[in-house]
Design an enzyme around this catalytic site. Structure first.
Site, PDB file in Angstrom:
ATOM      1  N   GLU A 162     -79.576   3.420  95.994  1.00  0.00           N
ATOM      2  CA  GLU A 162     -79.268   4.861  96.040  1.00  0.00           C
ATOM      3  C   GLU A 162     -79.812   5.642  94.850  1.00  0.00           C
ATOM      4  OE1 GLU A 162     -74.992   4.775  96.566  1.00  0.00           O
ATOM      5  OE2 GLU A 162     -75.148   3.475  98.313  1.00  0.00           O
ATOM      6  N   GLU A 267     -76.017  -2.069 106.047  1.00  0.00           N
ATOM      7  CA  GLU A 267     -74.566  -1.769 105.966  1.00  0.00           C
ATOM      8  C   GLU A 267     -74.148  -1.023 107.228  1.00  0.00           C
ATOM      9  OE1 GLU A 267     -73.695   0.235 102.218  1.00  0.00           O
ATOM     10  OE2 GLU A 267     -75.024  -1.085 101.102  1.00  0.00           O
TER      11      GLU A 267
HETATM   12  O1  9MR Z   1     -67.435  -1.040 101.196  1.00  0.00           O
HETATM   13  C1  9MR Z   1     -67.408  -0.838  99.805  1.00  0.00           C
HETATM   14  C2  9MR Z   1     -66.012  -0.397  99.378  1.00  0.00           C
HETATM   15  O2  9MR Z   1     -65.090  -1.453  99.557  1.00  0.00           O
HETATM   16  C3  9MR Z   1     -66.037   0.026  97.905  1.00  0.00           C
HETATM   17  O3  9MR Z   1     -64.786   0.579  97.569  1.00  0.00           O
HETATM   18  C4  9MR Z   1     -67.147   1.038  97.673  1.00  0.00           C
HETATM   19  C5  9MR Z   1     -67.289   1.391  96.227  1.00  0.00           C
HETATM   20  O4  9MR Z   1     -67.769   0.307  95.494  1.00  0.00           O
HETATM   21  O5  9MR Z   1     -68.380   0.510  98.093  1.00  0.00           O
HETATM   22  C6  9MR Z   1     -68.434   0.222  99.446  1.00  0.00           C
HETATM   23  O6  9MR Z   1     -69.713  -0.245  99.775  1.00  0.00           O
HETATM   24  C7  9MR Z   1     -70.794   0.655  99.499  1.00  0.00           C
HETATM   25  C8  9MR Z   1     -72.007  -0.189  99.201  1.00  0.00           C
HETATM   26  O7  9MR Z   1     -71.734  -1.050  98.124  1.00  0.00           O
HETATM   27  C9  9MR Z   1     -73.200   0.697  98.874  1.00  0.00           C
HETATM   28  N1  9MR Z   1     -73.446   1.651  99.917  1.00  0.00           N
HETATM   29  C10 9MR Z   1     -72.323   2.444 100.338  1.00  0.00           C
HETATM   30  C11 9MR Z   1     -71.148   1.521 100.715  1.00  0.00           C
HETATM   31  C12 9MR Z   1     -70.000   2.329 101.213  1.00  0.00           C
HETATM   32  O8  9MR Z   1     -69.494   3.122 100.182  1.00  0.00           O
END
Ligand code: 9MR
Length: 376
Positions: A162, A267
Protein backbone atom coordinates in the site's frame (compact mmCIF):
# COMPACT_ATOMS: atom_id res chain seq x y z
CA UNK A 1 -30.44 -71.62 4.99
CA UNK A 2 -33.72 -70.44 6.38
CA UNK A 3 -33.83 -66.70 7.13
CA UNK A 4 -34.40 -66.50 10.88
CA UNK A 5 -35.57 -62.82 10.97
CA UNK A 6 -39.27 -62.05 11.00
CA UNK A 7 -40.58 -60.01 8.03
CA UNK A 8 -40.99 -56.95 10.28
CA UNK A 9 -37.37 -57.08 11.49
CA UNK A 10 -36.21 -57.68 7.93
CA UNK A 11 -38.19 -54.67 6.77
CA UNK A 12 -36.56 -52.41 9.39
CA UNK A 13 -33.12 -53.81 8.66
CA UNK A 14 -33.46 -53.06 4.96
CA UNK A 15 -34.62 -49.49 5.68
CA UNK A 16 -31.62 -49.07 7.96
CA UNK A 17 -29.28 -50.43 5.32
CA UNK A 18 -30.76 -48.18 2.63
CA UNK A 19 -30.47 -45.05 4.81
CA UNK A 20 -26.88 -45.91 5.67
CA UNK A 21 -25.96 -46.45 2.01
CA UNK A 22 -27.64 -43.22 0.95
CA UNK A 23 -25.81 -41.27 3.66
CA UNK A 24 -22.43 -42.71 2.82
CA UNK A 25 -22.99 -42.10 -0.91
CA UNK A 26 -23.80 -38.40 -0.42
CA UNK A 27 -21.24 -36.71 -2.57
CA UNK A 28 -18.56 -34.93 -0.58
CA UNK A 29 -17.79 -31.41 -1.70
CA UNK A 30 -14.42 -31.20 -3.40
CA UNK A 31 -11.59 -29.27 -1.76
CA UNK A 32 -11.51 -25.79 -3.25
CA UNK A 33 -7.79 -26.06 -3.97
CA UNK A 34 -8.28 -29.30 -5.92
CA UNK A 35 -10.93 -27.77 -8.13
CA UNK A 36 -8.48 -25.07 -9.23
CA UNK A 37 -5.31 -27.17 -9.23
CA UNK A 38 -4.82 -26.63 -12.98
CA UNK A 39 -5.32 -22.88 -12.70
CA UNK A 40 -3.82 -21.28 -9.60
CA UNK A 41 -3.15 -21.74 -5.90
CA UNK A 42 -6.07 -21.12 -3.55
CA UNK A 43 -5.08 -19.49 -0.29
CA UNK A 44 -6.50 -18.25 2.97
CA UNK A 45 -5.20 -16.13 5.78
CA UNK A 46 -4.84 -17.62 9.28
CA UNK A 47 -5.23 -16.09 12.72
CA UNK A 48 -4.36 -17.08 16.30
CA UNK A 49 -7.66 -18.82 17.14
CA UNK A 50 -7.19 -21.13 14.19
CA UNK A 51 -3.53 -21.93 14.68
CA UNK A 52 -3.69 -22.48 18.44
CA UNK A 53 -6.56 -24.93 18.03
CA UNK A 54 -9.22 -22.96 19.96
CA UNK A 55 -11.33 -23.55 16.88
CA UNK A 56 -10.88 -27.29 16.46
CA UNK A 57 -12.44 -27.39 13.03
CA UNK A 58 -10.17 -24.81 11.48
CA UNK A 59 -6.96 -26.69 10.74
CA UNK A 60 -8.45 -29.78 9.03
CA UNK A 61 -10.78 -27.54 7.06
CA UNK A 62 -7.95 -25.28 5.93
CA UNK A 63 -5.79 -28.25 4.96
CA UNK A 64 -8.63 -29.69 2.89
CA UNK A 65 -9.50 -26.52 1.01
CA UNK A 66 -6.42 -24.35 0.65
CA UNK A 67 -2.88 -24.85 -0.64
CA UNK A 68 -1.49 -21.48 0.32
CA UNK A 69 -1.45 -19.66 3.65
CA UNK A 70 -0.80 -16.06 4.66
CA UNK A 71 -0.58 -15.01 8.33
CA UNK A 72 -3.39 -12.47 8.74
CA UNK A 73 -1.46 -10.43 11.30
CA UNK A 74 1.37 -12.49 12.83
CA UNK A 75 4.16 -11.26 10.55
CA UNK A 76 3.29 -7.57 10.69
CA UNK A 77 5.98 -5.36 12.20
CA UNK A 78 4.01 -4.55 15.37
CA UNK A 79 3.55 -8.26 16.09
CA UNK A 80 6.83 -9.80 15.00
CA UNK A 81 9.13 -6.94 16.08
CA UNK A 82 7.13 -5.11 18.75
CA UNK A 83 9.99 -3.31 20.50
CA UNK A 84 13.54 -2.49 19.42
CA UNK A 85 15.74 -5.57 19.34
CA UNK A 86 12.96 -7.99 20.30
CA UNK A 87 11.40 -10.33 17.80
CA UNK A 88 8.43 -12.59 18.50
CA UNK A 89 8.17 -15.38 15.97
CA UNK A 90 5.97 -17.76 17.99
CA UNK A 91 2.60 -17.40 16.20
CA UNK A 92 4.13 -16.97 12.76
CA UNK A 93 6.30 -20.05 13.29
CA UNK A 94 3.29 -22.20 14.18
CA UNK A 95 1.42 -21.02 11.09
CA UNK A 96 4.41 -21.77 8.87
CA UNK A 97 4.91 -25.18 10.49
CA UNK A 98 1.26 -26.12 9.96
CA UNK A 99 1.35 -24.89 6.36
CA UNK A 100 4.51 -26.78 5.47
CA UNK A 101 3.27 -29.97 7.13
CA UNK A 102 0.34 -29.71 4.73
CA UNK A 103 2.51 -28.88 1.70
CA UNK A 104 1.16 -25.36 1.35
CA UNK A 105 2.81 -22.35 -0.27
CA UNK A 106 3.54 -19.85 2.50
CA UNK A 107 3.26 -16.13 1.83
CA UNK A 108 5.07 -13.65 4.07
CA UNK A 109 2.93 -10.62 4.88
CA UNK A 110 4.37 -7.98 5.19
CA UNK A 111 7.82 -6.35 5.38
CA UNK A 112 7.36 -2.63 4.74
CA UNK A 113 4.02 -0.94 5.36
CA UNK A 114 2.87 2.43 6.69
CA UNK A 115 0.30 0.75 8.94
CA UNK A 116 0.73 -1.61 11.92
CA UNK A 117 4.29 -0.35 12.25
CA UNK A 118 5.08 1.02 15.72
CA UNK A 119 6.05 4.69 16.09
CA UNK A 120 9.44 3.77 17.57
CA UNK A 121 10.50 2.45 14.16
CA UNK A 122 10.77 6.01 12.91
CA UNK A 123 12.29 7.55 16.05
CA UNK A 124 15.58 7.46 17.94
CA UNK A 125 15.77 6.55 21.64
CA UNK A 126 14.88 10.13 22.59
CA UNK A 127 11.79 10.17 20.39
CA UNK A 128 13.35 12.35 17.68
CA UNK A 129 12.78 11.47 14.03
CA UNK A 130 15.43 9.11 12.66
CA UNK A 131 17.83 10.25 9.99
CA UNK A 132 17.57 8.73 6.51
CA UNK A 133 20.60 6.51 7.11
CA UNK A 134 19.36 5.31 10.47
CA UNK A 135 15.95 4.39 9.08
CA UNK A 136 17.54 2.56 6.14
CA UNK A 137 19.65 0.54 8.60
CA UNK A 138 16.57 -0.23 10.69
CA UNK A 139 14.60 -1.37 7.66
CA UNK A 140 17.53 -3.50 6.51
CA UNK A 141 17.95 -5.11 9.93
CA UNK A 142 14.22 -5.90 10.11
CA UNK A 143 14.08 -7.37 6.61
CA UNK A 144 17.24 -9.43 7.07
CA UNK A 145 16.06 -10.78 10.42
CA UNK A 146 12.50 -11.63 9.38
CA UNK A 147 13.23 -12.92 5.87
CA UNK A 148 16.34 -14.69 7.17
CA UNK A 149 14.31 -16.41 9.90
CA UNK A 150 11.87 -17.86 7.37
CA UNK A 151 14.37 -18.46 4.56
CA UNK A 152 13.48 -21.59 2.61
CA UNK A 153 10.06 -21.79 4.30
CA UNK A 154 8.28 -18.61 3.19
CA UNK A 155 8.29 -18.78 -0.60
CA UNK A 156 6.94 -15.32 -1.44
CA UNK A 157 7.05 -11.99 0.39
CA UNK A 158 4.76 -8.98 0.29
CA UNK A 159 7.81 -6.74 0.42
CA UNK A 160 5.89 -3.51 0.17
CA UNK A 161 2.26 -2.91 1.02
CA UNK A 162 0.00 0.00 0.00
CA UNK A 163 2.68 2.53 -0.95
CA UNK A 164 0.52 4.41 -3.44
CA UNK A 165 -2.48 6.69 -2.90
CA UNK A 166 -5.78 6.55 -4.73
CA UNK A 167 -4.67 9.24 -7.22
CA UNK A 168 -1.52 7.33 -8.15
CA UNK A 169 0.90 9.49 -6.18
CA UNK A 170 3.23 8.00 -3.59
CA UNK A 171 1.59 7.66 -0.16
CA UNK A 172 2.96 10.25 2.25
CA UNK A 173 4.25 7.70 4.72
CA UNK A 174 7.08 8.01 7.22
CA UNK A 175 9.12 5.77 4.93
CA UNK A 176 8.79 8.25 2.08
CA UNK A 177 9.18 11.30 4.28
CA UNK A 178 12.40 10.16 5.96
CA UNK A 179 14.13 8.03 3.31
CA UNK A 180 12.74 9.43 0.07
CA UNK A 181 11.29 7.46 -2.82
CA UNK A 182 14.22 5.07 -3.12
CA UNK A 183 12.97 3.33 0.04
CA UNK A 184 10.98 1.19 -2.38
CA UNK A 185 14.00 -0.02 -4.29
CA UNK A 186 15.94 -0.54 -1.06
CA UNK A 187 13.17 -2.70 0.43
CA UNK A 188 13.19 -5.01 -2.59
CA UNK A 189 17.00 -5.16 -2.68
CA UNK A 190 17.23 -6.04 1.01
CA UNK A 191 14.55 -8.73 0.67
CA UNK A 192 16.34 -10.24 -2.31
CA UNK A 193 19.67 -10.20 -0.51
CA UNK A 194 18.09 -11.85 2.54
CA UNK A 195 16.58 -14.68 0.48
CA UNK A 196 17.52 -14.81 -3.20
CA UNK A 197 15.09 -17.71 -3.79
CA UNK A 198 11.95 -16.04 -2.47
CA UNK A 199 9.46 -14.39 -4.81
CA UNK A 200 8.99 -10.70 -4.08
CA UNK A 201 5.70 -8.83 -4.47
CA UNK A 202 4.18 -5.37 -4.37
CA UNK A 203 0.74 -5.62 -2.71
CA UNK A 204 -2.08 -3.05 -2.63
CA UNK A 205 -5.84 -2.52 -2.52
CA UNK A 206 -7.75 -0.70 -5.27
CA UNK A 207 -4.70 -1.11 -7.49
CA UNK A 208 -6.93 -2.47 -10.22
CA UNK A 209 -8.52 0.99 -10.43
CA UNK A 210 -6.95 2.99 -13.28
CA UNK A 211 -5.65 6.04 -11.36
CA UNK A 212 -3.82 4.01 -8.73
CA UNK A 213 -2.66 1.43 -11.25
CA UNK A 214 -1.17 4.09 -13.51
CA UNK A 215 0.87 5.31 -10.52
CA UNK A 216 2.12 1.81 -9.72
CA UNK A 217 3.05 0.62 -13.22
CA UNK A 218 5.91 3.14 -13.71
CA UNK A 219 7.33 2.30 -10.26
CA UNK A 220 7.49 -1.37 -11.20
CA UNK A 221 8.88 -0.62 -14.67
CA UNK A 222 11.58 1.50 -13.07
CA UNK A 223 12.55 -1.28 -10.64
CA UNK A 224 12.72 -3.77 -13.49
CA UNK A 225 14.81 -1.44 -15.66
CA UNK A 226 17.27 -1.08 -12.81
CA UNK A 227 17.50 -4.85 -12.50
CA UNK A 228 15.78 -4.94 -9.09
CA UNK A 229 14.01 -8.25 -8.50
CA UNK A 230 10.23 -8.02 -8.31
CA UNK A 231 8.19 -11.07 -9.27
CA UNK A 232 4.59 -10.19 -8.79
CA UNK A 233 1.85 -7.81 -7.92
CA UNK A 234 -0.83 -8.52 -5.38
CA UNK A 235 -4.25 -7.08 -6.06
CA UNK A 236 -5.81 -7.43 -2.62
CA UNK A 237 -9.35 -7.80 -3.95
CA UNK A 238 -11.37 -6.22 -1.13
CA UNK A 239 -14.33 -6.08 -3.45
CA UNK A 240 -18.07 -5.36 -3.36
CA UNK A 241 -21.24 -6.64 -5.02
CA UNK A 242 -21.27 -3.65 -7.37
CA UNK A 243 -17.64 -2.65 -7.61
CA UNK A 244 -15.13 -2.75 -9.23
CA UNK A 245 -16.40 -3.42 -12.75
CA UNK A 246 -15.18 -6.68 -14.28
CA UNK A 247 -13.60 -4.96 -17.29
CA UNK A 248 -11.43 -2.89 -14.94
CA UNK A 249 -10.07 -6.02 -13.25
CA UNK A 250 -9.63 -7.70 -16.62
CA UNK A 251 -7.65 -4.77 -18.05
CA UNK A 252 -5.49 -4.38 -14.94
CA UNK A 253 -4.47 -8.03 -14.84
CA UNK A 254 -3.39 -7.71 -18.49
CA UNK A 255 -1.43 -4.52 -17.80
CA UNK A 256 0.45 -5.94 -14.81
CA UNK A 257 1.08 -9.21 -16.62
CA UNK A 258 2.46 -7.33 -19.63
CA UNK A 259 5.36 -6.23 -17.40
CA UNK A 260 6.21 -9.88 -16.92
CA UNK A 261 4.73 -9.97 -13.43
CA UNK A 262 2.82 -12.76 -11.80
CA UNK A 263 -0.56 -11.48 -10.67
CA UNK A 264 -2.15 -12.58 -7.41
CA UNK A 265 -5.45 -11.80 -5.77
CA UNK A 266 -4.14 -11.71 -2.24
CA UNK A 267 -6.99 -10.76 0.15
CA UNK A 268 -10.20 -11.53 -1.66
CA UNK A 269 -13.71 -11.07 -0.31
CA UNK A 270 -16.98 -9.54 -1.52
CA UNK A 271 -18.72 -7.18 0.89
CA UNK A 272 -22.51 -7.55 0.85
CA UNK A 273 -23.42 -4.79 3.33
CA UNK A 274 -24.33 -1.20 2.52
CA UNK A 275 -21.08 0.73 2.70
CA UNK A 276 -20.32 4.37 1.98
CA UNK A 277 -18.29 4.35 -1.27
CA UNK A 278 -15.67 6.67 0.29
CA UNK A 279 -14.60 3.65 2.37
CA UNK A 280 -14.56 1.10 -0.45
CA UNK A 281 -10.83 0.46 -0.09
CA UNK A 282 -9.01 -1.06 2.89
CA UNK A 283 -7.54 1.93 4.67
CA UNK A 284 -7.83 0.72 8.26
CA UNK A 285 -7.57 4.25 9.63
CA UNK A 286 -11.00 5.04 8.17
CA UNK A 287 -14.09 4.20 10.25
CA UNK A 288 -17.79 4.90 9.80
CA UNK A 289 -20.51 5.13 12.46
CA UNK A 290 -22.78 2.13 13.26
CA UNK A 291 -26.42 2.47 12.23
CA UNK A 292 -28.96 -0.40 12.26
CA UNK A 293 -29.82 0.39 8.65
CA UNK A 294 -26.20 -0.36 7.74
CA UNK A 295 -26.43 -3.81 9.35
CA UNK A 296 -29.49 -5.23 7.60
CA UNK A 297 -28.87 -9.01 7.88
CA UNK A 298 -27.87 -9.84 11.48
CA UNK A 299 -29.97 -13.03 11.44
CA UNK A 300 -28.96 -14.39 8.06
CA UNK A 301 -28.44 -13.43 4.45
CA UNK A 302 -31.66 -13.32 2.40
CA UNK A 303 -31.75 -15.63 -0.63
CA UNK A 304 -31.87 -12.70 -3.01
CA UNK A 305 -28.51 -11.41 -1.71
CA UNK A 306 -26.98 -14.93 -1.56
CA UNK A 307 -27.85 -15.25 -5.22
CA UNK A 308 -26.30 -11.89 -6.02
CA UNK A 309 -23.15 -12.89 -4.14
CA UNK A 310 -22.97 -16.21 -5.99
CA UNK A 311 -23.33 -14.44 -9.33
CA UNK A 312 -20.71 -11.83 -8.42
CA UNK A 313 -18.22 -14.51 -7.38
CA UNK A 314 -18.92 -16.45 -10.59
CA UNK A 315 -18.27 -13.31 -12.64
CA UNK A 316 -15.08 -12.49 -10.76
CA UNK A 317 -13.75 -16.03 -11.08
CA UNK A 318 -14.71 -15.92 -14.77
CA UNK A 319 -12.22 -13.08 -15.20
CA UNK A 320 -9.57 -14.81 -13.08
CA UNK A 321 -9.94 -18.05 -15.03
CA UNK A 322 -9.62 -16.12 -18.30
CA UNK A 323 -6.23 -14.94 -17.00
CA UNK A 324 -5.15 -18.20 -15.41
CA UNK A 325 -1.79 -18.01 -17.19
CA UNK A 326 -0.97 -14.76 -15.42
CA UNK A 327 -2.82 -15.33 -12.15
CA UNK A 328 -0.81 -17.63 -9.90
CA UNK A 329 -2.78 -17.44 -6.65
CA UNK A 330 -6.15 -16.40 -5.28
CA UNK A 331 -6.12 -15.95 -1.51
CA UNK A 332 -9.33 -15.35 0.45
CA UNK A 333 -9.06 -12.95 3.38
CA UNK A 334 -10.63 -15.26 5.91
CA UNK A 335 -11.56 -18.93 6.22
CA UNK A 336 -15.30 -18.35 6.67
CA UNK A 337 -17.72 -15.45 7.09
CA UNK A 338 -17.32 -15.36 10.86
CA UNK A 339 -13.59 -14.70 10.56
CA UNK A 340 -13.77 -11.85 8.09
CA UNK A 341 -12.40 -8.43 9.09
CA UNK A 342 -15.40 -7.06 7.15
CA UNK A 343 -17.62 -7.77 10.19
CA UNK A 344 -15.80 -4.91 11.91
CA UNK A 345 -14.62 -2.62 9.18
CA UNK A 346 -15.36 0.11 8.23
CA UNK A 347 -18.16 -0.17 10.80
CA UNK A 348 -17.70 -2.19 13.98
CA UNK A 349 -20.10 -4.95 14.99
CA UNK A 350 -21.89 -5.79 11.75
CA UNK A 351 -22.73 -9.23 10.37
CA UNK A 352 -21.17 -9.63 6.96
CA UNK A 353 -21.16 -12.59 4.54
CA UNK A 354 -18.23 -11.96 2.21
CA UNK A 355 -16.64 -15.41 1.77
CA UNK A 356 -17.45 -18.80 0.25
CA UNK A 357 -18.11 -20.64 3.54
CA UNK A 358 -20.65 -19.76 6.22
CA UNK A 359 -20.03 -19.49 9.95
CA UNK A 360 -20.51 -23.27 10.30
CA UNK A 361 -17.94 -24.05 7.60
CA UNK A 362 -20.75 -24.94 5.18
CA UNK A 363 -20.19 -24.09 1.52
CA UNK A 364 -22.50 -21.30 0.38
CA UNK A 365 -24.17 -20.86 -3.00
CA UNK A 366 -21.16 -18.74 -3.91
CA UNK A 367 -18.89 -21.77 -3.36
CA UNK A 368 -20.82 -23.81 -5.91
CA UNK A 369 -20.92 -20.97 -8.41
CA UNK A 370 -17.15 -20.52 -8.07
CA UNK A 371 -16.31 -24.19 -8.58
CA UNK A 372 -18.45 -24.23 -11.71
CA UNK A 373 -16.12 -21.66 -13.29
CA UNK A 374 -13.24 -24.14 -13.09
CA UNK A 375 -15.11 -26.58 -15.32
CA UNK A 376 -16.14 -24.12 -18.06
O1 9MR B 1 -7.45 -8.61 8.47
C1 9MR B 1 -6.52 -7.81 9.16
C2 9MR B 1 -7.11 -7.35 10.48
O2 9MR B 1 -7.28 -8.45 11.35
C3 9MR B 1 -6.19 -6.31 11.13
O3 9MR B 1 -6.82 -5.78 12.27
C4 9MR B 1 -5.87 -5.21 10.13
C5 9MR B 1 -4.87 -4.23 10.67
O4 9MR B 1 -3.62 -4.83 10.81
O5 9MR B 1 -5.32 -5.75 8.96
C6 9MR B 1 -6.17 -6.61 8.29
O6 9MR B 1 -5.56 -7.06 7.11
C7 9MR B 1 -5.17 -6.04 6.18
C8 9MR B 1 -3.96 -6.55 5.44
O7 9MR B 1 -2.94 -6.86 6.35
C9 9MR B 1 -3.48 -5.51 4.44
N1 9MR B 1 -4.53 -5.11 3.55
C10 9MR B 1 -5.76 -4.69 4.16
C11 9MR B 1 -6.26 -5.78 5.13
C12 9MR B 1 -7.57 -5.39 5.72
O8 9MR B 1 -7.40 -4.27 6.54
Amino acid sequence: MKNSFSPVVRYFLSILFLTFSLLSCKKKDPGLKDVFSDAFLIGTCMNVTQINGTDLKAKPFIAANFNSVTAENAMKWERIHPVPGKYDFAVADSIVKFALANKMFVVGHVLVWHSQTPDWVFQDSLGNPLTRDALISRMKEHIFTVVGHFRGRVKGWDVLNEAVDEDGSLRKSKWLEIIGKDYIQLAFEFANAADPWAELYYNDYNNELPAKREGILPIIKDLKQKGVKIDGVGIQGHWHLDSPKLNVIDESISKYASLGLKVMITEMEVNVLPTPPEVYGADVSQQARYLETLNPYPAGLPDSVSNQLAQRYADLFGVLMKHKDAVTRVTFWGVHDGYSWKNDWPIKGRTNYPLLFDRNYKPKKAFYSVIKTAKN
